[in-house]
Design a protein around this motif. Structure first.
Motif, short mmCIF file in Angstrom:
data_model
loop_
_atom_site.label_atom_id
_atom_site.label_comp_id
_atom_site.label_asym_id
_atom_site.label_seq_id
_atom_site.Cartn_x
_atom_site.Cartn_y
_atom_site.Cartn_z
N ASP A 46 0.80 -1.23 0.00
CA ASP A 46 0.00 0.00 0.00
C ASP A 46 0.83 1.28 0.00
OD1 ASP A 46 -2.83 -0.70 -0.01
OD2 ASP A 46 -2.38 -1.76 1.85
N CYS A 47 1.99 1.24 -0.62
CA CYS A 47 2.84 2.43 -0.59
C CYS A 47 2.29 3.56 -1.47
CB CYS A 47 4.25 2.08 -1.05
SG CYS A 47 4.31 1.50 -2.76
N GLY A 48 1.45 3.21 -2.43
CA GLY A 48 0.85 4.25 -3.28
C GLY A 48 1.66 4.57 -4.53
N SER A 138 9.48 3.32 13.05
CA SER A 138 8.24 2.57 12.80
C SER A 138 7.10 3.48 12.34
CB SER A 138 7.81 1.85 14.09
OG SER A 138 7.70 2.78 15.14
N SER A 139 7.41 4.70 11.91
CA SER A 139 6.32 5.64 11.63
C SER A 139 5.67 5.44 10.27
CB SER A 139 6.83 7.07 11.75
OG SER A 139 7.81 7.30 10.77
N CYS A 140 6.40 4.91 9.30
CA CYS A 140 5.82 4.75 7.96
C CYS A 140 5.29 3.32 7.81
CB CYS A 140 6.86 5.05 6.88
SG CYS A 140 6.25 4.71 5.22
N PRO A 195 -2.19 6.06 1.22
CA PRO A 195 -3.06 4.91 1.47
C PRO A 195 -2.50 3.97 2.53
CG PRO A 195 -1.95 4.69 -0.67
CD PRO A 195 -1.60 6.05 -0.14
N ALA A 196 -1.17 3.98 2.73
CA ALA A 196 -0.57 3.05 3.71
C ALA A 196 -1.14 3.32 5.11
CB ALA A 196 0.94 3.21 3.71
N LYS A 197 -1.37 4.59 5.42
CA LYS A 197 -1.91 4.93 6.74
C LYS A 197 -3.35 4.42 6.87
CE LYS A 197 1.33 7.63 8.72
NZ LYS A 197 2.03 7.24 9.95
N VAL A 198 -4.09 4.47 5.77
CA VAL A 198 -5.48 3.99 5.81
C VAL A 198 -5.48 2.51 6.16
CG1 VAL A 198 -7.65 3.77 4.54
CG2 VAL A 198 -6.11 5.68 4.03
N CYS A 294 13.17 5.68 7.85
CA CYS A 294 12.87 5.20 6.50
C CYS A 294 11.48 5.68 6.11
CB CYS A 294 12.86 3.68 6.45
SG CYS A 294 14.44 2.92 6.79
N GLN A 295 11.38 6.34 4.98
CA GLN A 295 10.06 6.76 4.52
C GLN A 295 9.85 6.33 3.07
OE1 GLN A 295 10.03 10.98 5.76
NE2 GLN A 295 8.53 10.27 7.25
N ALA A 296 8.70 5.75 2.82
CA ALA A 296 8.43 5.18 1.50
C ALA A 296 8.36 6.24 0.41
CB ALA A 296 7.12 4.40 1.54
S1 SF4 Z 1 6.33 8.26 3.79
FE1 SF4 Z 1 4.51 9.10 4.81
S2 SF4 Z 1 3.06 9.43 3.15
FE2 SF4 Z 1 4.61 8.04 2.34
S3 SF4 Z 1 3.79 5.95 2.70
FE3 SF4 Z 1 5.09 6.50 4.48
S4 SF4 Z 1 3.66 7.38 5.97
FE4 SF4 Z 1 2.61 7.39 4.01
#
Ligand code: SF4
Ligand code: SF4
Length: 450
Positions: A46-48, A138-140, A195-198, A294-296
């Protein structure tokens, strides 16, 4: 077992089978079959990326409808820090938060404030001697799912602390209860950049149930906010803005790394870059790091697939906004530490691996299939063109062994077979039956024909 849920879906009518998405999916979770994209549920994180890449807007994220607010007596919006970067910098954050109230929420709790709390909690966690280094943020949720699916041995590196979104949900819910509302009458909604947060709200990882009831995308809310801005009267504003720059900056890549104050820290953004870094972690090359953010999305959450502003402009704006709100934490650090010691910030459930299905449950047969797959791969042209509907030749070879595809799906092999067939047909067409031939038959050493 909880079923697999994905917030990214396909609008079949819009999909033209162009194969753009299959080649950009970081977990090779998409195939084109029968002229339409199909998502392999066990691989999707679900990374979008596919929402961003599809030129025909055929990939969509499922979010809530504003009508959902009528299901609750007291509704609280929890906007992601990236939300602030979508509007003109001249608009004060407090005006934006009041505009959220104007579209139907009763209260707003900033995720940026929760991010400050999480920064303090993580800083303390990093001081532990018995953690597995390097610790991974672990935030993303897309990264958590990526690790579950593709790097399960790195699960123990994930910091077992709730995301700012979940902490904001918890705080918002507590606020509603303090006002006298029953828990079931409180609706908490995340204003999401992705969408990953959803998915992480509906199928949370590390907690049994999310504190959040649903999500609205920034894209969805944006025009509603714009409509309300002109009618906001500054004299009637409620003071909803509490966060400092330390929490606001979490909306861009490098923001977490900045707010977390411990040791050797690295920040990486963009799912393909994250995969490269995680491979290095797997090989033990980054053991000198304490913390890896790490952020997607490229640029962090400001680059989420459900945002409206250009990610480069959004970054500059959010950095300026964060500077404006200062570097001093707005939250009571002692209170956060006391709650941290009580375990309030920690995940309550183990994060489980979700490795991709083996080729066969039986080890012997799996080895045989692996050999078969390698043989098929040798015979494929190695162009990785995607015309077969799989992202590359390796993926097609695997699909063939799993029984989802056949060798003739490769257009090069198909062309070769057609050519061979054509040559055989030409040769066949030149063959004259004996009854119509002009040449007398010969039989070696005999003269049986008269
Ligand atoms: S970096 Fe932020 S916006 Fe992008 S998938 Fe991760 S939580 Fe969502
Ligand atoms: S990018 Fe994917 S979803 Fe979009 S039209 Fe092409 S095949 Fe379909």
């Amino acid at each position: 077992m909880r079923d697999i849920y994905h917030s990214v879906t396909l609008d079949k009518d819009k999909c033209r089978g162009c194969t753009n998405c299959i080649k950009n999916c970081p977990t090779e979770a998409i195939r084109v079959r029968g002229g339409k994209a199909a998502i392999l549920k066990s691989k999707c994180i679900d990374c979008g990326e596919c929402i961003r890449i599809c030129p025909h807007h055929a990939k969509i994220a499922s979010t809530d409808d504003l009508k959902t607010l009528s299901n609750y007596k007291y509704n609280i919006a929890i906007p992601a820090p990236a939300f602030y970067s979508q509007f003109s910098e001249d608009i004060d954050i407090n005006i934006l938060l009041n505009a959220l109230k104007a579209i139907g929420f009763d209260y707003v709790y900033e995720v940026a404030e929760a991010a400050e709390r999480v920064s303090i909690a993580i800083t303390n966690y990093l001081k532990k001697n018995d953690r597995t280094a390097p610790s991974i943020s672990s935030s993303c949720p897309a990264i958590i799912r990526l690790i579950q699916v593709r790097f399960p041995e790195l699960i123990e590196n994930i910091i077992p602390i709730n995301s700012p979104m979940e902490i904001a949900g918890k705080k918002a819910r507590e606020y509603g209860v303090q006002l006298g509302y029953r828990d079931k009458d409180i609706g908490v909604f995340f204003i999401t950049p992705c969408p990953a947060k959803v998915t992480s709200i509906l199928r949370p990882v590390g907690v049994k149930k999310s504190y959040i009831n649903g999500a609205f995308s920034i894209t969805q809310i944006y025009s509603e906010i714009i409509k309300k801005l002109s009618s906001i009267n500054e004299a009637d504003l409620e003071n909803l803005q509490k966060s400092s720059g330390q929490g606001i900056i979490w909306g861009v890549s490098g923001g977490e790394k900045h707010a977390v104050d411990y040791g050797n820290r690295l920040s990486v953004d963009g799912i393909h870059n994250v995969i490269n870094v995680l491979e290095e972690v797997e090989m033990g090359k980054l053991n000198n790091m304490d913390y890896i953010e790490c952020q997607a999305c490229i640029g962090g959450c400001i680059g989420g697939a459900l945002t409206v502003e250009n990610r480069f402009i959004a970054r500059i704006k959010l950095e300026r906004i964060a500077r404006r709100y200062g570097q001093k934490f707005s939250v009571d650090c002692d209170e956060v530490l006391a709650d941290y010691k009580k375990g309030e910030y920690f995940l309550k459930e183990e994060i489980k691996p979700k490795p991709i299905q083996p080729l066969d449950k039986n080890l012997g047969r799996a080895v045989e299939k692996m050999k078969h797959m390698e043989k098929i791969l040798e015979d494929l042209p190695g162009l990785d063109c995607g015309a077969c509907g799989a992202p590359n030749c390796q993926a097609l070879a695997e699909d063939i062994v799993r029984g989802y595809a056949q060798e003739l799906d490769c257009i090069i092999i198909l062309k070769e077979r057609v050519n061979e067939l054509a040559e055989k047909m030409v040769a066949l067409s030149k063959t004259v039956p004996p009854a119509m031939g002009i040449k007398e038959p010969e039989e070696e050493g005999t003269n049986n024909w008269d």
